[in-house]
Design a protein around this motif. Structure first.
Motif, PDB file in Angstrom:
ATOM      1  N   THR A 296       6.272 -29.256 -27.738  1.00  0.00           N
ATOM      2  CA  THR A 296       6.111 -28.981 -29.163  1.00  0.00           C
ATOM      3  C   THR A 296       4.824 -28.193 -29.349  1.00  0.00           C
ATOM      4  N   GLY A 297       4.766 -27.442 -30.440  1.00  0.00           N
ATOM      5  CA  GLY A 297       3.597 -26.603 -30.702  1.00  0.00           C
ATOM      6  C   GLY A 297       3.964 -25.141 -30.626  1.00  0.00           C
ATOM      7  N   LYS A 298       2.999 -24.293 -30.360  1.00  0.00           N
ATOM      8  CA  LYS A 298       3.210 -22.843 -30.296  1.00  0.00           C
ATOM      9  C   LYS A 298       3.045 -22.350 -28.870  1.00  0.00           C
ATOM     10  N   LEU A 299       3.921 -21.418 -28.491  1.00  0.00           N
ATOM     11  CA  LEU A 299       3.868 -20.851 -27.147  1.00  0.00           C
ATOM     12  C   LEU A 299       4.485 -19.458 -27.189  1.00  0.00           C
ATOM     13  N   GLY A 300       3.699 -18.452 -26.769  1.00  0.00           N
ATOM     14  CA  GLY A 300       4.224 -17.094 -26.711  1.00  0.00           C
ATOM     15  C   GLY A 300       4.739 -16.571 -28.038  1.00  0.00           C
ATOM     16  N   GLY A 301       4.090 -16.928 -29.119  1.00  0.00           N
ATOM     17  CA  GLY A 301       4.515 -16.439 -30.435  1.00  0.00           C
ATOM     18  C   GLY A 301       5.669 -17.222 -31.038  1.00  0.00           C
ATOM     19  N   LEU A 302       6.127 -18.276 -30.388  1.00  0.00           N
ATOM     20  CA  LEU A 302       7.212 -19.116 -30.896  1.00  0.00           C
ATOM     21  C   LEU A 302       6.671 -20.500 -31.248  1.00  0.00           C
ATOM     22  N   SER A 303       7.342 -21.153 -32.191  1.00  0.00           N
ATOM     23  CA  SER A 303       6.978 -22.508 -32.586  1.00  0.00           C
ATOM     24  C   SER A 303       8.039 -23.475 -32.077  1.00  0.00           C
TER      25      SER A 303
ATOM     26  N   VAL B  25      13.335 -24.267 -31.745  1.00  0.00           N
ATOM     27  CA  VAL B  25      12.476 -23.112 -31.497  1.00  0.00           C
ATOM     28  C   VAL B  25      12.690 -22.094 -32.608  1.00  0.00           C
ATOM     29  N   ARG B  26      11.600 -21.565 -33.171  1.00  0.00           N
ATOM     30  CA  ARG B  26      11.738 -20.546 -34.210  1.00  0.00           C
ATOM     31  C   ARG B  26      10.494 -19.677 -34.240  1.00  0.00           C
ATOM     32  N   ASN B  27      10.654 -18.520 -34.844  1.00  0.00           N
ATOM     33  CA  ASN B  27       9.504 -17.651 -35.084  1.00  0.00           C
ATOM     34  C   ASN B  27       8.661 -18.232 -36.206  1.00  0.00           C
ATOM     35  N   PRO B  28       7.350 -18.258 -36.072  1.00  0.00           N
ATOM     36  CA  PRO B  28       6.511 -18.762 -37.162  1.00  0.00           C
ATOM     37  C   PRO B  28       6.748 -17.968 -38.438  1.00  0.00           C
ATOM     38  N   GLY B  29       6.863 -18.711 -39.547  1.00  0.00           N
ATOM     39  CA  GLY B  29       7.079 -18.044 -40.841  1.00  0.00           C
ATOM     40  C   GLY B  29       5.911 -18.283 -41.760  1.00  0.00           C
ATOM     41  N   GLY B  30       6.215 -18.280 -43.049  1.00  0.00           N
ATOM     42  CA  GLY B  30       5.165 -18.522 -44.046  1.00  0.00           C
ATOM     43  C   GLY B  30       4.766 -17.258 -44.770  1.00  0.00           C
ATOM     44  N   PHE B  31       3.932 -17.435 -45.795  1.00  0.00           N
ATOM     45  CA  PHE B  31       3.492 -16.324 -46.621  1.00  0.00           C
ATOM     46  C   PHE B  31       2.255 -15.658 -46.022  1.00  0.00           C
ATOM     47  N   ASP B  32       2.158 -14.384 -46.237  1.00  0.00           N
ATOM     48  CA  ASP B  32       0.962 -13.639 -45.872  1.00  0.00           C
ATOM     49  C   ASP B  32      -0.006 -13.734 -47.050  1.00  0.00           C
TER      50      ASP B  32
ATOM     51  N   MET C 111      16.483 -19.559 -35.819  1.00  0.00           N
ATOM     52  CA  MET C 111      16.186 -20.888 -35.300  1.00  0.00           C
ATOM     53  C   MET C 111      17.107 -21.184 -34.130  1.00  0.00           C
ATOM     54  N   ALA C 112      16.539 -21.695 -33.042  1.00  0.00           N
ATOM     55  CA  ALA C 112      17.317 -21.999 -31.849  1.00  0.00           C
ATOM     56  C   ALA C 112      16.976 -23.392 -31.365  1.00  0.00           C
TER      57      ALA C 112
END
Length: 225
Positions: free
Chosen positions: A11-18, A28-35, A1-2
Motif C-alpha cells: 500500500t502507498g505510492k510507487l512509481g507514480g501509482l497509488s 491500484v490507480r493513478n493519483p487524482g485530486g485537484f490542482d 482503477m485496477a
C-alpha cells in the motif's frame, strides 16, 4: 482503477501509482485530486472559488450563531444540526441581491424581508418538533404543546446582533418564568424591549422543568420571532 493480484501486498505510492486496500483487495490507480494552483487562478474554476468562498462565510456565521444560542442549542443534542443550519444559512445568503456570486453574505441576506420566513420555518429541535410560537410584534409566546410533567417554563428572549462579535455574536437577554399549563404568555412592557433596535435577530429560547425543578431533557425549544 485496477486490482493487484499475486503475492505482492503493498500500500502507498510507487512509481507514480497509488496502492490502497479496499474490501480486502489491493487497488491500484493513478493519483487524482485537484490542482490547487489551477483552482486558485484558472478562470475555469471561478464557480468553484465562488462556492467555496460563500460556503466558508456560511460556515463561519453558523458557528458564531450556534455559540450565541448556547447553552440551548446544546440541549437539542442534534448531531446533524450543523449541516441543517448550513443549508438554511446558504438559503439566506442567496437572498443577498446586492452582491455578486462569491461575495454574498448572510448578513445582507437577512435584510431581505423574505428572510424571516426561512428563519421562522427552521425546526431547531428536530426530534421534538415545534412546541411554541413566538410573535415578537404581539409580544406573545404561544405554547401549542406542553411536555408531560412540566410545571414551569423558563423563557429567555435573546436579541442577537448579526453584525457584531469576533468569536461569538453579541446579544442581550431578557428572562421570564412562566407557570404551566399556559396556552399563551404576554410579555410585559417592562420586559427589556427598550434597548432592542431594528436589525437584531429575535429568539425565544424555552426550557421546560418538572415539579422538582429538573430540566426535561430533549424538550428545549428555540423559536425565531
Amino acid at each position: 482503477m485496477a486490482e493487484l493480484k499475486g503475492v505482492l501486498k503493498i500500500t502507498g505510492k510507487l512509481g507514480g501509482l497509488s496502492f490502497y486496500k479496499m474490501n480486502g483487495k489491493i487497488i491500484v490507480r493513478n493519483p487524482g485530486g485537484f490542482d490547487g494552483e489551477k483552482i486558485r487562478k484558472d478562470e475555469k474554476y471561478v464557480n468553484v472559488r465562488n462556492n467555496a468562498s460563500e460556503f466558508g462565510r456560511c460556515s463561519k456565521f453558523g458557528a458564531k450563531l450556534r455559540r450565541a444560542l448556547q447553552p440551548f442549542v446544546k440541549d437539542l443534542n442534534d448531531p446533524v444540526l450543523h449541516g441543517r443550519m448550513a443549508k438554511m444559512l446558504h438559503d439566506l445568503m442567496k437572498m443577498d441581491a446586492l452582491s455578486g456570486k462569491g461575495e454574498r453574505t448572510v448578513q445582507l441576506g437577512l435584510q431581505n424581508a423574505e428572510s424571516t420566513k426561512i428563519l421562522g420555518g427552521f425546526v431547531w429541535n428536530l426530534k421534538d418538533g415545534k412546541r411554541c410560537r413566538y410573535d415578537y410584534d404581539q409580544r406573545t409566546l404561544f405554547f401549542d404543546r406542553i411536555p408531560a410533567k412540566s410545571t414551569k417554563a423558563e423563557v429567555t428572549l435573546r436579541f442577537i446582533d448579526p453584525d457584531e462579535g469576533q468569536d461569538s455574536l453579541e446579544f442581550v437577554d431578557v428572562v421570564f418564568e412562566v407557570p404551566l399549563p399556559c396556552s399563551a404568555f404576554f410579555i410585559p412592557e417592562s420586559g427589556g424591549f427598550v434597548d432592542v433596535h431594528e436589525g437584531l435577530l429575535k429568539f425565544a429560547l424555552i426550557r421546560f422543568f418538572d415539579g422538582s425543578g429538573l430540566l426535561l431533557a430533549g424538550k428545549t425549544a428555540v423559536e425565531f420571532g
